[in-house]
Enzyme design. Structure first.
Site, PDB file in Angstrom:
ATOM      1  N   LYS A 159      -0.156  -2.053   4.675  1.00 50.21           N
ATOM      2  CA  LYS A 159      -0.378  -0.946   3.921  1.00 50.21           C
ATOM      3  C   LYS A 159      -1.884  -0.881   3.439  1.00 50.21           C
ATOM      4  O   LYS A 159      -2.280  -1.540   2.485  1.00 50.21           O
ATOM      5  CB  LYS A 159       0.497  -1.245   2.616  1.00 50.21           C
ATOM      6  CG  LYS A 159       0.751   0.375   1.966  1.00 50.21           C
ATOM      7  CD  LYS A 159       2.001   0.235   1.023  1.00 50.21           C
ATOM      8  CE  LYS A 159       1.923   1.082  -0.051  1.00 50.21           C
ATOM      9  NZ  LYS A 159       2.189   2.463   0.478  1.00 50.21           N
TER      10      LYS A 159
HETATM   11  N1  PPE Z   1       6.129   5.066   4.260  1.00 47.51           N
HETATM   12  C1  PPE Z   1       4.817   5.251   3.732  1.00 47.51           C
HETATM   13  C2  PPE Z   1       3.809   5.950   4.684  1.00 47.51           C
HETATM   14  C3  PPE Z   1       4.396   4.945   2.700  1.00 47.51           C
HETATM   15  O1  PPE Z   1       3.170   5.109   2.031  1.00 47.51           O
HETATM   16  C4  PPE Z   1       5.588   4.707   1.430  1.00 47.51           C
HETATM   17  C5  PPE Z   1       5.013   4.164   0.206  1.00 47.51           C
HETATM   18  C6  PPE Z   1       6.647   4.420   2.064  1.00 47.51           C
HETATM   19  C7  PPE Z   1       6.970   4.674   3.607  1.00 47.51           C
HETATM   20  C8  PPE Z   1       7.778   3.832   1.302  1.00 47.51           C
HETATM   21  O2  PPE Z   1       7.672   2.377   1.037  1.00 47.51           O
HETATM   22  P1  PPE Z   1       8.393   1.796  -0.303  1.00 47.51           P
HETATM   23  O3  PPE Z   1       7.239   2.136  -1.304  1.00 47.51           O
HETATM   24  O4  PPE Z   1       7.987   0.254   0.164  1.00 47.51           O
HETATM   25  O5  PPE Z   1       9.467   1.789  -0.299  1.00 47.51           O
HETATM   26  N2  PPE Z   1       3.908   5.000  -0.409  1.00 47.51           N
HETATM   27  C9  PPE Z   1       3.433   4.741  -1.710  1.00 47.51           C
HETATM   28  C10 PPE Z   1       2.192   5.383  -2.039  1.00 47.51           C
HETATM   29  C11 PPE Z   1       2.628   6.778  -2.407  1.00 47.51           C
HETATM   30  C12 PPE Z   1       1.040   7.258  -2.788  1.00 47.51           C
HETATM   31  O6  PPE Z   1       0.878   8.532  -2.561  1.00 47.51           O
HETATM   32  O7  PPE Z   1       0.088   6.680  -3.110  1.00 47.51           O
HETATM   33  C13 PPE Z   1       4.447   4.532  -2.840  1.00 47.51           C
HETATM   34  O8  PPE Z   1       5.593   5.100  -2.648  1.00 47.51           O
HETATM   35  O9  PPE Z   1       3.953   3.868  -3.633  1.00 47.51           O
END
Ligand code: PPE
Length: 307
Positions: A159
């Site tokens: 990330k």
């Molecule tokens: N895919 C992507 C591309 C992604 O950025 C997130 C989180 C997820 C899946 C879900 O992952 P998790 O949060 O571990 O369940 N995206 C983060 C950032 C959003 C933003 O706009 O900044 C979040 O949800 O915190």
């Protein structure tokens, strides 16, 4: 979304005023996207604010850092304390939490290895990610013409800030076309992620989500939802999906820290299922939000209490 400002931000080991948390314009990360971050939520419980899956998120932060040879100058224990301290210092009962480790000021050029690493933890109140109605009404999405970062170009397991410029392209395309959110396919045409969410479909009472090998983030909410669904007796399969699997699903939904569990009601102008939040999505939301509030004994181990 405008940021709801609070009092303090944790920066390199101490709490500073919100307006004092600044960086130099020649910071490496600003030019080359060389930062890693997390998105975490704290929820209100009868025992005060509690951070949802704090360990999992901080572990992923360190894995992201490792991929980029970025050494975080704080231990995981220290960052655990920093998160709790920042929530407490701002007197928040629930919030979004953004830890960020980035290459700071002192070196120019792509080589990041000699640049200093700064670490911040910011918190702020953040409501429903895809709009106030989205959790009930669902969102309309578009399959993006932008492909998701290829695994051998930018690793989906990390990330990292720079990788999100891929999500920005997809998100803006979908918004300008009148949709709420985008889903990206990988180079082979299989479904990966939304711009900031994992995706699930429900078909004949079974759940399906793309495998991480497809190039989606190893989402913590995704993992949680797989566990919750299996505990409710559903079969969950990690399988490659093509776009028509979304069109023809009985239900579809996004998962993510920010997005929580958001129903998808339309994909590329095809109504999904009945065109509103389906029963399986609703059931999962129910147990998810109860668990985040500390109401489900068997899942309280996922909460780290601030006090
Ligand atoms: N895919 C992507 C591309 C992604 O950025 C997130 C989180 C997820 C899946 C879900 O992952 P998790 O949060 O571990 O369940 N995206 C983060 C950032 C959003 C933003 O706009 O900044 C979040 O949800 O915190």
């Amino acid at each position: 979304m405008p940021i709801a400002e609070v009092e303090k931000i944790w920066m390199d080991g101490e709490l500073v005023g919100w307006a004092e948390a600044k960086v130099h314009v020649l910071s490496h990360a600003l030019h080359y996207g060389s930062g890693v971050f997390e998105g975490i939520r704290a929820y209100e419980t009868p025992r005060g604010p509690a951070v949802w899956h704090l360990d999992e998120h901080l572990k992923r932060l360190f894995r992201s850092a490792k991929l980029y040879h970025l050494e975080i100058p704080f231990s995981r224990e220290a960052l655990t304390e920093a998160v709790k301290e920042t929530i407490a210092a701002n007197g928040l009962s629930a919030c979004y939490i953004r830890p960020l480790a980035f290459r700071g000021y002192g070196e120019m050029g792509v080589n990041p290895l000699n640049a200093p690493v700064n670490v911040v933890v910011a918190v702020w109140p953040w409501g429903a990610y895809l709009g106030e109605d989205a959790l009930e009404q669902g969102v309309r999405i578009k399959i993006s013409s932008w492909k998701r970062n290829d695994q051998n170009s930018l690793p989906a397991a990390a990330k990292a800030t720079g990788q999100y410029i891929n999500s920005v392209l997809a998100k803006v395309e979908s918004l300008k076309a009148g949709y709420d959110e985008a889903i990206m396919l990988n180079q082979q045409g299989f479904v990966t992620d939304g711009s900031g969410e994992n995706v699930f479909v429900v078909r004949n009472g079974e759940l399906f989500t793309p495998p991480t090998q497809a190039g989606c983030l190893d989402g913590i909410t995704r993992n949680t939802v797989m566990t919750l669904a299996r505990d409710l007796g559903y079969s969950v399969r990690e399988e490659n999906l093509v776009r028509t699997d979304l069109y023809n699903a009985d239900e579809a939904f996004f998962t993510g820290t920010a997005a929580e569990i958001t129903p998808i009601r339309e994909v590329d102008d095809r109504i999904v299922g009945e065109g509103h939040r389906g029963p399986v999505t609703k059931e999962l939301q129910g147990v998810f939000f109860s668990a985040t509030k500390g109401e489900v004994e068997k899942y309280t181990c996922w909460l780290s209490y601030v006090n």
